[in-house]
Scaffold this motif. Sequence first.
Motif, mmCIF file in Angstrom:
data_model
loop_
_atom_site.group_PDB
_atom_site.id
_atom_site.type_symbol
_atom_site.label_atom_id
_atom_site.label_comp_id
_atom_site.label_asym_id
_atom_site.label_seq_id
_atom_site.Cartn_x
_atom_site.Cartn_y
_atom_site.Cartn_z
ATOM 1 N N SER A 84 0.852 -1.196 0.000
ATOM 2 C CA SER A 84 0.000 0.000 0.000
ATOM 3 C C SER A 84 0.882 1.237 0.000
ATOM 4 O O SER A 84 0.953 1.961 -0.977
ATOM 5 N N LYS A 87 5.518 0.984 4.077
ATOM 6 C CA LYS A 87 6.243 1.438 5.278
ATOM 7 C C LYS A 87 6.138 0.399 6.402
ATOM 8 O O LYS A 87 6.054 0.750 7.577
ATOM 9 N N SER A 155 0.200 3.217 5.587
ATOM 10 C CA SER A 155 -1.168 3.403 5.118
ATOM 11 C C SER A 155 -2.155 2.801 6.104
ATOM 12 O O SER A 155 -1.850 1.834 6.812
HETATM 13 P P1 ADP Z 1 2.199 0.327 5.339
HETATM 14 O O1 ADP Z 1 2.776 1.220 4.310
HETATM 15 O O2 ADP Z 1 0.801 0.624 5.701
HETATM 16 O O3 ADP Z 1 3.041 0.215 6.565
HETATM 17 P P2 ADP Z 1 2.720 -1.823 3.520
HETATM 18 O O4 ADP Z 1 2.216 -1.184 2.299
HETATM 19 O O5 ADP Z 1 4.205 -1.933 3.705
HETATM 20 O O6 ADP Z 1 2.080 -1.153 4.780
HETATM 21 O O7 ADP Z 1 2.053 -3.256 3.617
HETATM 22 C C1 ADP Z 1 2.514 -4.243 4.488
HETATM 23 C C2 ADP Z 1 2.191 -5.610 3.896
HETATM 24 O O8 ADP Z 1 0.788 -5.779 3.879
HETATM 25 C C3 ADP Z 1 2.625 -5.761 2.458
HETATM 26 O O9 ADP Z 1 3.928 -6.272 2.398
HETATM 27 C C4 ADP Z 1 1.603 -6.729 1.903
HETATM 28 O O10 ADP Z 1 1.991 -8.057 2.172
HETATM 29 C C5 ADP Z 1 0.367 -6.410 2.691
HETATM 30 N N1 ADP Z 1 -0.510 -5.455 1.977
HETATM 31 C C6 ADP Z 1 -0.442 -4.115 2.043
HETATM 32 N N2 ADP Z 1 -1.374 -3.545 1.312
HETATM 33 C C7 ADP Z 1 -2.079 -4.541 0.739
HETATM 34 C C8 ADP Z 1 -3.204 -4.577 -0.127
HETATM 35 N N3 ADP Z 1 -3.789 -3.457 -0.512
HETATM 36 N N4 ADP Z 1 -3.654 -5.779 -0.522
HETATM 37 C C9 ADP Z 1 -3.077 -6.924 -0.085
HETATM 38 N N5 ADP Z 1 -2.026 -6.951 0.738
HETATM 39 C C10 ADP Z 1 -1.518 -5.775 1.149
#
Ligand code: ADP
Length: 519
Positions: A84, A87, A155
């Motif tokens: 997403s 982070k 996110s």
């Molecule tokens: P954030 O930026 O909110 O900390 P990430 O984008 O790094 O989170 O997401 C962490 C993990 O969650 C990703 O590595 C993935 O495995 C899962 N993930 C994140 N967003 C999605 C999504 N929209 N659909 C499916 N899995 C997701």
Amino acid sequence: MERGLPPHITAGRLDRALGAFAGVVGKDWVLTSNEDRETYLDVYALGTGEEHLPSAAVAPASAQEVQAVVRLANEHGIPLWPISRGKNFGYGGSAPRTLGAVVLDLGRMKRILEVNERFGYCLVEPGVGFFDLYDHLQANNIPLWLSVPGNAWGSVTGNALERGFGSSPYGDHASKICGLEVVLPTGELVRTGMGAMSNNPTWPLFRYGYGPSWDGLFQQSNLGIVTKMGLWLMPEPEATLGLSIELQNADDIGWALDELCPLRMSGVLQQSPNIGNYLRSAAGRSQRSDWYTGPGAMPDSVIQDIQKTYGVGWWSIGLRLYGPEEVNEVNARIIQAAFARHTDQPFKITRWRKAEPIAASGAGIPSVFPLQIVNWQGGRGGHIGFSPVLPPSGEAALDQLHRAQKIVREHGFDFYGSFTAGERHINHVNMIFYNRDDDGMVGRVREVLKVLISETAAAGYGEYRAHLDVMDDVAASFDFNDHALRRLNETLKDALDPNGILAPGKQGVWPKAYRGSQA
Ligand code: ADP
């Protein structure tokens, strides 16, 4: 760093797939330079992190583009790794589990589709960050509060899907998800819960829908790509009351949790208390070398020095009550009486009422300040999380604390531990801080993690989340009936993702083609 390729994929085949992706998203949104690839590495990787180097990234702008990219990935046999905002620090950031997977960056899909003040929910796309949603609520004077994780750079969707948590009454983020829109690994678009009925307004209101409930299946999962998420937000309370106290001894956490957990279960305390040790205070404001430059973990005398300098205990406990003022006052007295059975020390109390400045309220205000802790060791800093789930008892917490602290210190690291009491469990988040460029230290981190996982599993406990590097180890520790859960996960994976293109290896779940030769 040289471009890695996914298993069994030639450079020509990958380039043809990337060309096809560009036909969907436009060539500016297929990112293929070295710099692009390195942008998606785990910024806290142990060492270079090149074993998780993606071959490229693709950034669609809509669910329809996600569907088209997923269909092409199936045609060309290219693994995708959805993120997403990427982070997910401490657990792998934006990097894929397998070398050469293409990162599917959903960061451009950042519309706040709806915030419903009357019914207390939002419907967001995956790229919406905590800061975006907070700013939106503030700018529009919407009296709904967020719950944010310690580092709130990520996110709203990614964090909730990974079951991140904060300390507000809505702090169990996954439990507040209500209705998802998901692109399945075949490219089909589904909506879960009541959203499965066209135009049903109860999509973000009633979690279960009709028949089997699927929201849980898309959490910490590689079975779908979430393109919209409903999330409940907390109505702004009339008042809040903060209670903080410093406990001087490590073992005080035993009686403190034995008092707090029943109050949490009965609802006197509706939030998950925020309890961190002295190292959280010290690492937020200083570096290890300010205190100690000797070998091994900091000795107790240095720990006492830190406690004295910052006026903190071995544990700092922060509690907060939310609701009508009179109710908060009564509940505060109940908590004070519980602690008075063990200590003469009073709580420090802060009070906030509606319409006063929000900063002192305990509302979920996003911050990235806690990221400062990665500078503890100096150099290019990183941290990795180890987070077992325990029963809500002081005895269990002390037992795990003693075990984890001993292992961490024996490996030469300073012990960072925190406890969060949920309704029926305690989450014990440990963090190991390191200098990514110190090879010896990195080796010790790898070792200490393996020992923590196996010794904790031997005591009967598992983790709620894990870094890319140890996803398989943690999955292996869930061993009931000769790993029946793994077989169930694999059955679902093969049924929903027959070509194995979505996030291979996430949480230790591998598609058929990878099993036995896990990349
Ligand atoms: P954030 O930026 O909110 O900390 P990430 O984008 O790094 O989170 O997401 C962490 C993990 O969650 C990703 O590595 C993935 O495995 C899962 N993930 C994140 N967003 C999605 C999504 N929209 N659909 C499916 N899995 C997701």
